[in-house]
Enzyme design. Structure first.
Site, PDB file in Angstrom:
ATOM      1  N   HIS A 117       4.886  19.248  26.980  1.00 18.66           N
ATOM      2  CA  HIS A 117       5.011  20.654  27.397  1.00 18.66           C
ATOM      3  C   HIS A 117       3.639  21.122  27.891  1.00 18.66           C
ATOM      4  O   HIS A 117       3.532  21.728  28.940  1.00 18.66           O
ATOM      5  CB  HIS A 117       5.507  21.511  26.237  1.00 18.66           C
ATOM      6  CG  HIS A 117       5.726  22.957  26.606  1.00 18.66           C
ATOM      7  ND1 HIS A 117       6.436  23.831  25.853  1.00 18.66           N
ATOM      8  CD2 HIS A 117       5.303  23.682  27.657  1.00 18.66           C
ATOM      9  CE1 HIS A 117       6.458  25.029  26.432  1.00 18.66           C
ATOM     10  NE2 HIS A 117       5.765  24.961  27.524  1.00 18.66           N
ATOM     11  N   GLU A 165       1.090  25.731  33.682  1.00 14.60           N
ATOM     12  CA  GLU A 165       0.332  25.157  32.558  1.00 14.60           C
ATOM     13  C   GLU A 165      -1.169  25.164  32.855  1.00 14.60           C
ATOM     14  O   GLU A 165      -1.985  25.433  31.982  1.00 14.60           O
ATOM     15  CB  GLU A 165       0.829  23.734  32.240  1.00 14.60           C
ATOM     16  CG  GLU A 165       2.235  23.696  31.649  1.00 14.60           C
ATOM     17  CD  GLU A 165       2.350  24.464  30.331  1.00 14.60           C
ATOM     18  OE1 GLU A 165       1.563  24.229  29.411  1.00 14.60           O
ATOM     19  OE2 GLU A 165       3.264  25.322  30.230  1.00 14.60           O
ATOM     20  N   HIS A 169      -3.183  27.526  30.444  1.00 16.17           N
ATOM     21  CA  HIS A 169      -3.862  26.757  29.395  1.00 16.17           C
ATOM     22  C   HIS A 169      -5.011  25.887  29.922  1.00 16.17           C
ATOM     23  O   HIS A 169      -6.042  25.761  29.279  1.00 16.17           O
ATOM     24  CB  HIS A 169      -2.852  25.857  28.676  1.00 16.17           C
ATOM     25  CG  HIS A 169      -1.655  26.582  28.141  1.00 16.17           C
ATOM     26  ND1 HIS A 169      -1.721  27.429  27.059  1.00 16.17           N
ATOM     27  CD2 HIS A 169      -0.350  26.603  28.542  1.00 16.17           C
ATOM     28  CE1 HIS A 169      -0.514  27.941  26.808  1.00 16.17           C
ATOM     29  NE2 HIS A 169       0.330  27.456  27.694  1.00 16.17           N
TER      30      HIS A 169
HETATM   31  P1  5GP Z   1       3.791  28.298  27.866  1.00 14.88           P
HETATM   32  O1  5GP Z   1       4.108  29.439  28.830  1.00 14.88           O
HETATM   33  O2  5GP Z   1       2.867  28.749  26.779  1.00 14.88           O
HETATM   34  O3  5GP Z   1       3.264  27.079  28.541  1.00 14.88           O
HETATM   35  O4  5GP Z   1       5.142  27.841  27.176  1.00 14.88           O
HETATM   36  C1  5GP Z   1       6.213  28.650  26.899  1.00 14.88           C
HETATM   37  C2  5GP Z   1       7.163  28.734  28.070  1.00 14.88           C
HETATM   38  O5  5GP Z   1       7.410  27.478  28.662  1.00 14.88           O
HETATM   39  C3  5GP Z   1       8.502  29.267  27.687  1.00 14.88           C
HETATM   40  O6  5GP Z   1       8.822  30.336  28.547  1.00 14.88           O
HETATM   41  C4  5GP Z   1       9.459  28.101  27.919  1.00 14.88           C
HETATM   42  O7  5GP Z   1      10.746  28.524  28.290  1.00 14.88           O
HETATM   43  C5  5GP Z   1       8.775  27.396  29.034  1.00 14.88           C
HETATM   44  N1  5GP Z   1       9.127  26.004  29.180  1.00 14.88           N
HETATM   45  C6  5GP Z   1       9.296  25.086  28.221  1.00 14.88           C
HETATM   46  N2  5GP Z   1       9.581  23.905  28.771  1.00 14.88           N
HETATM   47  C7  5GP Z   1       9.615  24.085  30.112  1.00 14.88           C
HETATM   48  C8  5GP Z   1       9.866  23.214  31.195  1.00 14.88           C
HETATM   49  O8  5GP Z   1      10.116  22.023  31.067  1.00 14.88           O
HETATM   50  N3  5GP Z   1       9.808  23.784  32.420  1.00 14.88           N
HETATM   51  C9  5GP Z   1       9.528  25.098  32.623  1.00 14.88           C
HETATM   52  N4  5GP Z   1       9.516  25.566  33.864  1.00 14.88           N
HETATM   53  N5  5GP Z   1       9.261  25.933  31.614  1.00 14.88           N
HETATM   54  C10 5GP Z   1       9.306  25.419  30.365  1.00 14.88           C
END
Ligand code: 5GP
Length: 298
Positions: A117, A165, A169
């Protein structure tokens, strides 16, 4: 006049000036920068209010919003908004089957292995808005990226996810020399993922997707015994009609010099309730479903 009083007066004047300047321009967004984090700005956050307050020459309102106790003072709020300090890096693996379940979108054929992720510094996000994602820089990594860091939700266009990402991050992780370019951030994350070998470790531990439930403590203990550090496991809480939570993410944490460390130290907050995605929460102790991919469930 005492230095503290002089400082207070100076800050008040500054706040009043900023308030009226921003208000007169009808720029609530600009104003929000100065007031929002103090907690009183929310009810003052329209240009209408600011214009009225300044027209009325009501410095007490400004003083109220600027003159918070020292722990919420102007400098402190600046510090909070600019605070991109972080202590640990979190390698977040997610289980694509659960991602698909979580978003309830049309994501067919999710990979049947844990994918990346993200690699997230704790407590820091969007550290450098002027460092845009540049796909060209990671072109060489494309095959591994697609394989191990796919956008599970939009499998036909991964780069949006990578951009997200990086911006959220990666720009913070880039404070480390080892991760201070997009190539190093994405390449380094792939390297850590490969080194951790979560998929084969789970296999070795006999933890496989199954229609039978696992005890979360068994999974955590087994992973801790393999890695020598405490992981964090996150779940989707049971939906209506479901008996148990569903495993969604496994996090393993690193120090700034990229050595494994506990994700949560004894006494540290964060073992409960902290959600990293809509719906995901730190798993409750107790049974959990590790859902098989759709085809093998048939
Ligand atoms: P972050 O924004 O901190 O990187 O992670 C949380 C978000 O990532 C959440 O909104 C979640 O739905 C999204 N997310 C998790 N896995 C995936 C993925 O494989 N693809 C996409 N586009 N969003 C993801």
């Amino acid at each position: 006049m005492k230095p503290a009083a002089a400082r207070g007066l100076l800050l008040s004047s500054l706040c009043l000036a900023l308030c009226c300047r921003g208000g007169a321009r009808g720029s609530p967004t600009r104003l929000r920068v100065y007031h929002w984090r103090g907690g009183v700005g929310s009810w003052l956050s329209t240009s209408h209010w600011f214009i009225r307050v300044c027209d009325l020459g009501a410095p007490w309102v400004t003083l109220l919003s600027c003159h918070l106790p020292p722990e919420h003072g102007f400098e402190e709020r600046q510090k909070i908004s600019d605070n991109h300090e972080w202590k640990k890096l979190i390698m977040v693996h997610h289980w694509p089957v659960t991602v698909c379940k979580e978003v309830e979108k049309d994501c067919r054929d999710p990979p049947d292995y844990w994918t990346i992720h993200g690699l997230w510094p704790d407590r820091a996000e969007e550290c450098n808005g002027s460092w845009p994602f540049n796909f060209e820089e990671i072109k060489d990594l494309l095959p591994e990226m697609k394989m191990y860091w796919p956008d599970v939700i939009h499998p036909l266009n991964h780069s949006h996810f990578w951009k997200h990402e990086w911006e959220k991050h990666g720009t913070c992780a880039a404070q480390l020399d080892a991760l201070n370019s997009q190539k190093k951030y994405f390449g380094g994350s792939l390297g850590l993922y490969e080194k951790l070998e979560l998929n084969s470790i789970l296999q070795k531990l006999g933890i496989k997707p199954s229609i039978n439930y696992y005890q979360i403590s068994d999974i955590k203990d087994a992973l801790a015994s393999m890695y020598g550090v405490v992981p964090k496991v996150q779940c989707l809480p049971p939906k209506q009609g479901e008996e148990v939570q569903t495993i969604g993410q496994i996090e393993l944490c690193f120090t700034k010099d990229l050595r494994l460390r506990n994700c949560t130290e004894p006494g540290e907050l964060g073992e409960s309730g902290r959600a990293w995605g809509p719906g995901l929460e730190v798993c409750e102790d107790g049974p959990a479903f590790y859902p098989p991919p759709p085809q093998s469930a048939r």
